[in-house]
Design a protein around this motif. Structure first.
Motif, PDB file in Angstrom:
ATOM      1  N   GLY A  50      34.245  40.537  43.360  1.00  0.00           N
ATOM      2  CA  GLY A  50      35.237  39.641  43.927  1.00  0.00           C
ATOM      3  C   GLY A  50      36.405  40.412  44.489  1.00  0.00           C
ATOM      4  N   ARG A  51      37.401  39.661  44.884  1.00  0.00           N
ATOM      5  CA  ARG A  51      38.623  40.242  45.440  1.00  0.00           C
ATOM      6  C   ARG A  51      39.824  39.578  44.785  1.00  0.00           C
ATOM      7  NH1 ARG A  51      38.604  39.859  51.705  1.00  0.00           N
ATOM      8  NH2 ARG A  51      40.230  41.432  51.486  1.00  0.00           N
ATOM      9  N   ASP A 182      36.443  35.341  43.285  1.00  0.00           N
ATOM     10  CA  ASP A 182      37.728  35.800  43.795  1.00  0.00           C
ATOM     11  C   ASP A 182      38.849  35.298  42.899  1.00  0.00           C
ATOM     12  OD1 ASP A 182      36.535  37.097  45.922  1.00  0.00           O
ATOM     13  OD2 ASP A 182      36.893  35.474  47.341  1.00  0.00           O
TER      14      ASP A 182
END
Length: 196
Positions: A50-51, A182
């Protein structure tokens, strides 16, 4: 000579080389990495990727993410988890730590956890450290394809319209199953964080 207190910062840079050395270009490893499962670890191999985004929807390139989870049998590798009915996996530590890259990306290679307690679906415990946070933020990661989410008491305590911020979506790739998750620190789709 007068001694002064070290300047206050949330994560570093003073200890960055010891916590997430690869994030800062150091060529050595730390005690915890993103590869949590060894060659003999039992269970379904997964990647969590994810980010991290800040309140302005910009990627956070210097966050630190820690992951703590039960093994495939639902047991934590911790002395406080004394359940003998759930097996310990000697090839699985259950703890990982990574820094985000220039695009705010993090990833962990691990196994899908088993349910750790009645009324709880399989999940990952995730902690975010980053600039601007005076204290780290705790959240959980649930798996979109797990039917046990419907009976999880913690997930049920979150308003229905916000539960999606705790759900990792699966994606099949040639390298195996990836769950995308995320983390949004603020804003319209802010991740649900928990008080501990």
């Amino acid at each position: 000579m007068t001694l002064k207190q070290t300047p206050s910062q949330t994560v570093g840079p003073y200890f960055a080389y010891g916590l997430t050395p690869r994030q800062y270009g150091y060529p050595f490893t730390s005690l915890a990495e993103g590869a949590m499962a060894g060659p003999g670890t039992e269970g379904q191999r997964i990647r969590l990727q994810g980010r991290v985004f800040d309140g302005a929807d910009q990627a956070v390139p210097d966050a630190m993410i820690e992951l703590w989870q039960a093994n495939a049998h639902g047991r934590y590798n911790h002395p406080a988890d004394g359940r003998s009915d759930n097996l310990l996996d000697p090839d699985f530590r259950g703890f990982g730590r990574v820094g985000t890259d220039a695009e705010g990306t993090f990833l962990f290679d691990t196994v899908k956890p088993g349910a750790s307690a009645e009324g709880q679906a399989p999940h990952l415990n995730l902690i975010v450290f980053m600039r601007g946070l005076l204290s780290h933020a705790y959240t959980r990661v649930y798996f979109a394809d797990d039917a046990a989410n419907a009976t999880d008491t913690v997930l049920a305590s979150v308003p229905e319209e916000r539960r999606k911020t705790l759900i990792a979506e699966p994606e099949e790739t040639p390298a195996g199953r990836i769950y995308r998750f995320d983390i949004r620190m603020q804003g319209a789709d802010e991740t649900v964080f928990f008080d501990v």
